[in-house]
Scaffold this motif. Structure first.
Motif, PDB file in Angstrom:
ATOM      1  N   THR A   1      75.712 -63.746  29.323  1.00  0.00           N
ATOM      2  CA  THR A   1      76.565 -63.779  28.289  1.00  0.00           C
ATOM      3  C   THR A   1      77.888 -64.496  28.830  1.00  0.00           C
ATOM      4  OG1 THR A   1      77.467 -61.598  28.421  1.00  0.00           O
ATOM      5  CG2 THR A   1      75.467 -61.843  26.833  1.00  0.00           C
ATOM      6  N   ARG A   2      78.031 -64.525  29.761  1.00  0.00           N
ATOM      7  CA  ARG A   2      79.406 -65.133  30.481  1.00  0.00           C
ATOM      8  C   ARG A   2      79.279 -66.405  30.823  1.00  0.00           C
ATOM      9  NH1 ARG A   2      81.111 -62.120  35.002  1.00  0.00           N
ATOM     10  NH2 ARG A   2      79.216 -60.791  34.967  1.00  0.00           N
ATOM     11  N   LEU A   3      78.328 -67.304  30.669  1.00  0.00           N
ATOM     12  CA  LEU A   3      77.842 -68.534  31.130  1.00  0.00           C
ATOM     13  C   LEU A   3      77.723 -69.331  29.863  1.00  0.00           C
ATOM     14  CD1 LEU A   3      77.272 -70.508  33.441  1.00  0.00           C
ATOM     15  CD2 LEU A   3      74.805 -69.805  32.879  1.00  0.00           C
ATOM     16  N   ASP A   4      78.433 -70.276  29.658  1.00  0.00           N
ATOM     17  CA  ASP A   4      78.304 -71.492  28.730  1.00  0.00           C
ATOM     18  C   ASP A   4      77.256 -72.456  29.110  1.00  0.00           C
ATOM     19  OD1 ASP A   4      79.848 -69.831  27.299  1.00  0.00           O
ATOM     20  OD2 ASP A   4      81.628 -71.057  27.391  1.00  0.00           O
ATOM     21  N   VAL A   5      76.459 -73.144  28.357  1.00  0.00           N
ATOM     22  CA  VAL A   5      75.727 -74.265  28.587  1.00  0.00           C
ATOM     23  C   VAL A   5      75.942 -75.219  27.670  1.00  0.00           C
ATOM     24  CG1 VAL A   5      73.239 -74.961  28.807  1.00  0.00           C
ATOM     25  CG2 VAL A   5      73.881 -72.356  29.199  1.00  0.00           C
ATOM     26  N   ASP A   6      76.058 -76.379  28.251  1.00  0.00           N
ATOM     27  CA  ASP A   6      76.828 -77.572  27.604  1.00  0.00           C
ATOM     28  C   ASP A   6      75.838 -78.885  27.967  1.00  0.00           C
ATOM     29  OD1 ASP A   6      79.302 -76.550  26.455  1.00  0.00           O
ATOM     30  OD2 ASP A   6      79.430 -76.243  28.484  1.00  0.00           O
ATOM     31  N   MET A   7      75.000 -79.432  26.813  1.00  0.00           N
ATOM     32  CA  MET A   7      74.385 -80.759  27.065  1.00  0.00           C
ATOM     33  C   MET A   7      75.039 -81.767  26.573  1.00  0.00           C
ATOM     34  SD  MET A   7      71.445 -79.721  28.604  1.00  0.00           S
ATOM     35  CE  MET A   7      71.024 -78.375  29.290  1.00  0.00           C
TER      36      MET A   7
END
Length: 198
Positions: free
Chosen positions: A96-102
């Motif tokens: 929950t503390r990691l963002d993922v961006d494509m």
């Protein structure tokens, strides 16, 4: 003595809380970015919901970032699945503390609606961002992330297939070449270290 400070001290002495104008309130300095931060680049992207997302607004949380394009039927689905596999390897509290961006390499075809369809088709978690840079900003972002790409005559794009880990300040902490859907154990370990403050 500064006039607003004098009024504040007088108010405290009388037992009342004076209200300061916003102009009189001290302004906290904005912490400067480290020299290696990728957030020095001032560009704005659009997410799959049509909202504007300034690149520098990603600061504050670790990010797992990649570049892809929607009409790719070979490596780009593997990039998305590999990112999902990496995220699944993390304990729930870290996930929950990691963002993922494509980030798309093809903003002409990858409109917000197209990005939303891609996210749905790949069953990406709702909190993932599929981001569309302005056409003129793609090269700058690709250079920052060390993603090499070129358009081919048939409309496909040859590109580096990589996941990049940025820490909360936007510094590159790890890279993983995507070769399949399996999670790279070294990338998982690097993410855990960043999330634990190591």
């Amino acid at each position: 003595m500064n006039r607003s400070i004098a009024f504040l001290l007088l108010g405290l002495a009388l037992g009342v809380s004076p209200v300061l104008n916003a102009a009189d309130a001290p302004v906290a300095p904005v912490a400067s970015l480290p020299g290696q931060s990728l957030y020095h680049l001032q560009v704005t992207l659009t997410d799959q919901h049509g909202a504007s997302v300034p690149w520098a607004s990603l600061r504050g949380r670790p990010q797992l970032v990649s570049m892809f394009y929607g009409n790719c039927h070979l490596m780009c689905p593997l990039i998305i699945e590999s990112a999902k596999a990496v995220q699944k390897q993390l304990p729930a509290d870290q996930r929950t503390r990691l963002d993922v961006d494509m980030l798309t390499l093809d903003p002409v075809r990858d409109t917000p609606a197209a990005l939303a369809e891609i996210a749905q088709r790949h069953r990406a978690p709702d909190e993932w961002r599929f981001l569309r840079p302005a056409e003129g900003d793609v090269r700058a972002l690709a250079n920052l992330l060390d993603v090499r790409y070129r358009f081919r005559d048939d409309g496909s794009i040859n590109h580096t297939s990589v996941l990049v880990l940025l820490d909360a300040e936007g510094r590159v902490r790890a890279r993983s070449e995507v070769q399949g859907v399996a999670a790279d154990p070294e990338m998982v370990a690097a993410i855990s270290a960043v999330l634990d403050g190591r």
